[in-house]
Write a protein that holds these residues in place. Structure first.
Motif, PDB file in Angstrom:
ATOM      1  N   UNK A  28      -2.753 -12.634 -14.124  1.00 13.44           N
ATOM      2  CA  UNK A  28      -3.305 -13.973 -14.281  1.00 13.44           C
ATOM      3  C   UNK A  28      -4.821 -14.008 -14.255  1.00 13.44           C
ATOM      4  N   UNK A  29      -5.452 -12.835 -14.283  1.00 12.14           N
ATOM      5  CA  UNK A  29      -6.910 -12.778 -14.315  1.00 12.14           C
ATOM      6  C   UNK A  29      -7.386 -12.874 -15.766  1.00 12.14           C
ATOM      7  N   UNK A  30      -8.700 -13.013 -15.952  1.00 10.08           N
ATOM      8  CA  UNK A  30      -9.239 -13.034 -17.308  1.00 10.08           C
ATOM      9  C   UNK A  30      -9.510 -11.629 -17.831  1.00 10.08           C
ATOM     10  N   UNK A  31     -10.154 -10.789 -17.024  1.00 10.72           N
ATOM     11  CA  UNK A  31     -10.360  -9.383 -17.377  1.00 10.72           C
ATOM     12  C   UNK A  31     -10.749  -8.630 -16.121  1.00 10.72           C
ATOM     13  N   UNK A  32      -9.915  -7.670 -15.729  1.00 14.67           N
ATOM     14  CA  UNK A  32     -10.137  -6.956 -14.476  1.00 14.67           C
ATOM     15  C   UNK A  32     -10.945  -5.680 -14.733  1.00 14.67           C
ATOM     16  N   UNK A  33     -11.769  -5.322 -13.747  1.00 14.92           N
ATOM     17  CA  UNK A  33     -12.669  -4.181 -13.890  1.00 14.92           C
ATOM     18  C   UNK A  33     -13.024  -3.615 -12.512  1.00 14.92           C
ATOM     19  N   UNK A  34     -13.672  -2.443 -12.551  1.00 12.64           N
ATOM     20  CA  UNK A  34     -14.426  -1.905 -11.441  1.00 12.64           C
ATOM     21  C   UNK A  34     -13.750  -1.669 -10.116  1.00 12.64           C
ATOM     22  N   UNK A 261      -8.608   5.826  -6.867  1.00  9.18           N
ATOM     23  CA  UNK A 261      -7.578   6.134  -5.885  1.00  9.18           C
ATOM     24  C   UNK A 261      -7.798   5.306  -4.632  1.00  9.18           C
ATOM     25  N   UNK A 262      -6.685   4.989  -3.934  1.00 12.02           N
ATOM     26  CA  UNK A 262      -6.789   4.253  -2.690  1.00 12.02           C
ATOM     27  C   UNK A 262      -5.523   4.398  -1.873  1.00 12.02           C
ATOM     28  N   UNK A 263      -5.372   3.519  -0.885  1.00 10.71           N
ATOM     29  CA  UNK A 263      -4.275   3.619   0.052  1.00 10.71           C
ATOM     30  C   UNK A 263      -4.671   4.482   1.234  1.00 10.71           C
ATOM     31  N   UNK A 264      -3.871   4.435   2.288  1.00  9.15           N
ATOM     32  CA  UNK A 264      -4.178   5.185   3.504  1.00  9.15           C
ATOM     33  C   UNK A 264      -4.307   6.675   3.242  1.00  9.15           C
ATOM     34  N   UNK A 265      -3.442   7.206   2.369  1.00  7.34           N
ATOM     35  CA  UNK A 265      -3.445   8.638   2.099  1.00  7.34           C
ATOM     36  C   UNK A 265      -4.177   8.985   0.805  1.00  7.34           C
ATOM     37  N   UNK A 266      -4.774   7.990   0.166  1.00  5.69           N
ATOM     38  CA  UNK A 266      -5.505   8.173  -1.096  1.00  5.69           C
ATOM     39  C   UNK A 266      -4.604   8.751  -2.185  1.00  5.69           C
ATOM     40  N   UNK A 267      -3.312   8.432  -2.124  1.00  5.51           N
ATOM     41  CA  UNK A 267      -2.366   8.928  -3.119  1.00  5.51           C
ATOM     42  C   UNK A 267      -1.748   7.805  -3.944  1.00  5.51           C
ATOM     43  N   UNK A 268      -2.517   6.730  -4.134  1.00  4.68           N
ATOM     44  CA  UNK A 268      -2.122   5.688  -5.074  1.00  4.68           C
ATOM     45  C   UNK A 268      -3.262   5.501  -6.057  1.00  4.68           C
ATOM     46  N   UNK A 269      -2.934   5.540  -7.345  1.00  2.94           N
ATOM     47  CA  UNK A 269      -3.912   5.288  -8.392  1.00  2.94           C
ATOM     48  C   UNK A 269      -3.856   3.807  -8.743  1.00  2.94           C
ATOM     49  N   UNK A 270      -4.948   3.104  -8.497  1.00  2.00           N
ATOM     50  CA  UNK A 270      -5.042   1.678  -8.809  1.00  2.00           C
ATOM     51  C   UNK A 270      -5.740   1.516 -10.155  1.00  2.00           C
ATOM     52  N   UNK A 271      -5.231   0.599 -10.954  1.00  2.00           N
ATOM     53  CA  UNK A 271      -5.646   0.477 -12.346  1.00  2.00           C
ATOM     54  C   UNK A 271      -5.969  -0.975 -12.666  1.00  2.00           C
ATOM     55  N   UNK A 272      -7.168  -1.220 -13.203  1.00  2.00           N
ATOM     56  CA  UNK A 272      -7.507  -2.541 -13.717  1.00  2.00           C
ATOM     57  C   UNK A 272      -7.343  -2.506 -15.232  1.00  2.00           C
ATOM     58  N   UNK A 273      -6.538  -3.426 -15.764  1.00  2.00           N
ATOM     59  CA  UNK A 273      -6.213  -3.406 -17.189  1.00  2.00           C
ATOM     60  C   UNK A 273      -6.009  -4.826 -17.694  1.00  2.00           C
ATOM     61  N   UNK A 274      -6.895  -5.259 -18.586  1.00  2.00           N
ATOM     62  CA  UNK A 274      -6.818  -6.586 -19.208  1.00  2.00           C
ATOM     63  C   UNK A 274      -6.716  -7.678 -18.140  1.00  2.00           C
TER      64      UNK A 274
END
Length: 292
Positions: A28-34, A261-274
């Motif tokens: 529901x965002x306009x454009x995610x980034x960063x 990357x993030x999360x407590x163990x840094x083993x989740x790849x977070x992605x900003x897309x459209x």
């Protein structure tokens, strides 16, 4: 509630476990980034058209607004003091946010002229800031929309300095940028040329020994603990340290802008897309700078 995207990530076992999928965390965002990760593994990212920085809590699995006065922030990165740096291109500046959402302006110009529009940045283990300055004309600019500098370049702001130096002027349109945790290598994507380059970082912050890393440009990028580089655009494409393609992780969005990357163990790849914010669990961990 997490919803799986329609595209299942067909990934190499070295990157994600069998059966892992990209999931949609929020939209529901306009454009995610960063996206940027703090010391606790929480993720901050921008919705630039709406002038917001959002915060995703990895404990609560909850989204909150960190700031709605961001200077039209784009790329983000945490500095060694745990403060959030932002490429704020409303006035083409670099901002620094404290954790209460207050900000100060770190950099306003280069050689007395406005920057074109800082886009992405990375903090060296010494505390220095590397950033790219391409030109993407914004409809919210009240200034002259034409190029302010004599080209689209890469810059370095040394710790404690108020004046940046230009460290590369050879690229057509530098965009994504990331470095290695030992501070020796810098990767910069030339999105217009469709290439990503590697540089050696010198003790004074300057760059030498430019060489081609891979035949792909990128909007944003990140690196994992094995030195693999993650480039964006059509999904997320992963290259090993030799510049060889490992895998493409498809994302069910028109354009994938950035990753971290993030999360407590840094083993989740977070992605900003459209207009969405996504994640996928990984076998390999990401890296982040140590705080002072």
């Amino acid at each position: 509630m997490l919803a799986a995207t329609s595209a299942v990530a067909q990934t190499n076992e070295a990157i994600t476990a069998s059966g892992e999928q990209v999931v949609l965390l929020s939209d529901g965002f306009s454009f995610t980034e960063g996206p940027a990760v703090d010391h606790d593994g929480n993720i901050y990212f921008t919705d630039q058209p709406n002038d917001k920085i959002l915060r995703w809590s990895v404990d609560e699995k909850k989204m909150t607004v960190f700031s709605d006065n961001t200077g039209r922030a784009n790329g983000l990165y945490f500095d060694l003091d745990g403060k959030l740096l932002a490429c704020s291109d409303l006035e083409n500046e670099i901002w620094r946010f404290d954790m209460m959402g207050g900000h100060e302006v770190v950099l306003t110009d280069f050689d007395g002229k406005k920057l074109n529009g800082p886009n992405d940045l990375w903090v060296h283990p010494s505390g220095g800031i590397y950033f790219t300055d391409p030109l993407y004309k914004r409809d919210y600019w009240k200034r002259d929309p034409e190029m302010q500098q004599d080209g689209q370049h890469v810059y370095y702001l040394a710790p404690g300095s108020t004046k940046a130096i230009r460290v590369d002027n050879s690229l057509q349109q530098p965009n994504g940028i990331i470095g290695t945790s030992d501070g020796r290598l810098l990767y910069v994507a030339d999105i217009r040329a469709g290439k990503t380059y590697t540089f050696d970082i010198q003790a004074d912050g300057t760059l030498t020994n430019k060489r081609l890393f891979c035949e792909m440009g990128s909007d944003g990028m990140t690196i994992d603990s094995k030195g693999n580089i993650y480039l964006t655009g059509r999904g997320v494409t992963v290259f090993n340290p030799k510049g060889e393609k490992i895998v493409n992780i498809p994302v069910d969005a028109q354009w994938t802008a950035n990753v971290c990357f993030g999360g407590k163990d840094m083993k989740t790849l977070f992605i900003t897309a459209s207009n969405g914010f996504y994640a996928i669990r990984t076998r390999v961990a990401g890296v982040r700078n140590s705080e002072k």
